[in-house]
Design a protein around this motif. Sequence first.
Motif, mmCIF file in Angstrom:
data_model
loop_
_atom_site.group_PDB
_atom_site.id
_atom_site.type_symbol
_atom_site.label_atom_id
_atom_site.label_comp_id
_atom_site.label_asym_id
_atom_site.label_seq_id
_atom_site.Cartn_x
_atom_site.Cartn_y
_atom_site.Cartn_z
ATOM 1 N N GLU A 186 -1.719 8.961 -3.093
ATOM 2 C CA GLU A 186 -2.996 8.248 -3.199
ATOM 3 C C GLU A 186 -3.902 8.914 -4.230
ATOM 4 O O GLU A 186 -4.686 8.236 -4.910
ATOM 5 C CB GLU A 186 -3.667 8.185 -1.830
ATOM 6 N N THR A 203 -2.786 7.584 -7.519
ATOM 7 C CA THR A 203 -3.238 6.191 -7.648
ATOM 8 C C THR A 203 -4.714 6.119 -8.005
ATOM 9 O O THR A 203 -5.115 5.392 -8.927
ATOM 10 C CB THR A 203 -2.986 5.428 -6.343
ATOM 11 N N LYS A 215 2.607 -2.884 -9.082
ATOM 12 C CA LYS A 215 2.691 -1.877 -8.031
ATOM 13 C C LYS A 215 1.442 -1.001 -8.041
ATOM 14 O O LYS A 215 0.896 -0.652 -6.986
ATOM 15 C CB LYS A 215 3.943 -1.013 -8.188
ATOM 16 N N ASP A 233 -1.104 -0.527 -4.881
ATOM 17 C CA ASP A 233 -1.371 0.826 -4.391
ATOM 18 C C ASP A 233 -2.848 1.173 -4.539
ATOM 19 O O ASP A 233 -3.426 1.855 -3.676
ATOM 20 C CB ASP A 233 -0.525 1.850 -5.163
#
Length: 331
Positions: A196, A199, A298, A302
């Motif tokens: 994360e 991301t 993606k 995410d």
Amino acid sequence: MASVYLKISILITCLIFATAFQLLLPVSEAYYSRSLKVGYYRSKCRTAESIVKSTVRSYVKRNPGLGAGLIRMHFHDCFVRGCDASVLLDPTQANPQPEKLAIPNFPSLRGFEVIDAAKAKLEKKCKGVVSCADILALAARDASYILGNISYKIPTGRLDGRVSNSTEALLNLPPPFFNLTQLVASFARKGLSAAEMVTLSGAHSIGRSHCSSFTSRLYPTIDPTMNQTFGASLRKRCPQNTTNDGVVPQDFVTPDKLDVQYYKNVESLTALFFSDWALLTSGETNKQVETYTKEPEKFKQDFINAMVKMGSIEVLTGSPGEVRGTCRFVN
């Protein structure tokens, strides 16, 4: 029968006393007990989300940099005391050093006027209902859509905090010189994974940075972890020994688009910060960077999941939270 009337009389008296007691409590204790959910304001202020969205759009269309500022501001808010709008509080005589004056926030943080404008409209429409913390979360969501076509639903129902301290911002916000171990630890303290973290770093695809955030990579020599040609071009924009702390785009290719170009920049060593390059120092995070360069959809999904999760960090849904009348000062 008399005993029944007596019981009813006592019950009514208790109810009156309880109501009066509630009225004496601070607003946050007497009325605001919330739970985070999508569409929280549908029955309380039906047009709340659309008001925030239209306000954000009007500002960001004129200045895309404000969209980047709103996303960054939401991140900086949530990492200090949770997502409670403490980053919005102005200095006062009682509190001369709030979060917004901390080195990571001042003078680089921007977008405060957008939140002020949305709050003013909401107070006219639904006085005392919509929190500044929710406005900030919604504004970041709406900016993500305008700049990256990233659309998602976000739970609302946050309350606003009453404490803001610049020292806490310094202690909790990861600086641009962190290595991977430090970054992972910083995000882990907020309940976010290494994946994360990678991301959310994608938000470096938009916005600007002050030269002082990365000149340690330019002088006295260009850092070997940076593309040398890119470093030479940055030196021209950020000369040494100057009193002017200039600004440059965080992504020179698509500076106003929230996209995967950031990860391509990381791979080509043309990202600004040491913390950007640090994503390449682990096989796992390096692979994630590579995946995003090839699978932009993606990344979008995410990013949605990570933003929703980040927006739920240590939220206030009861005492001592409140709904501020103005986002810059506690009630």
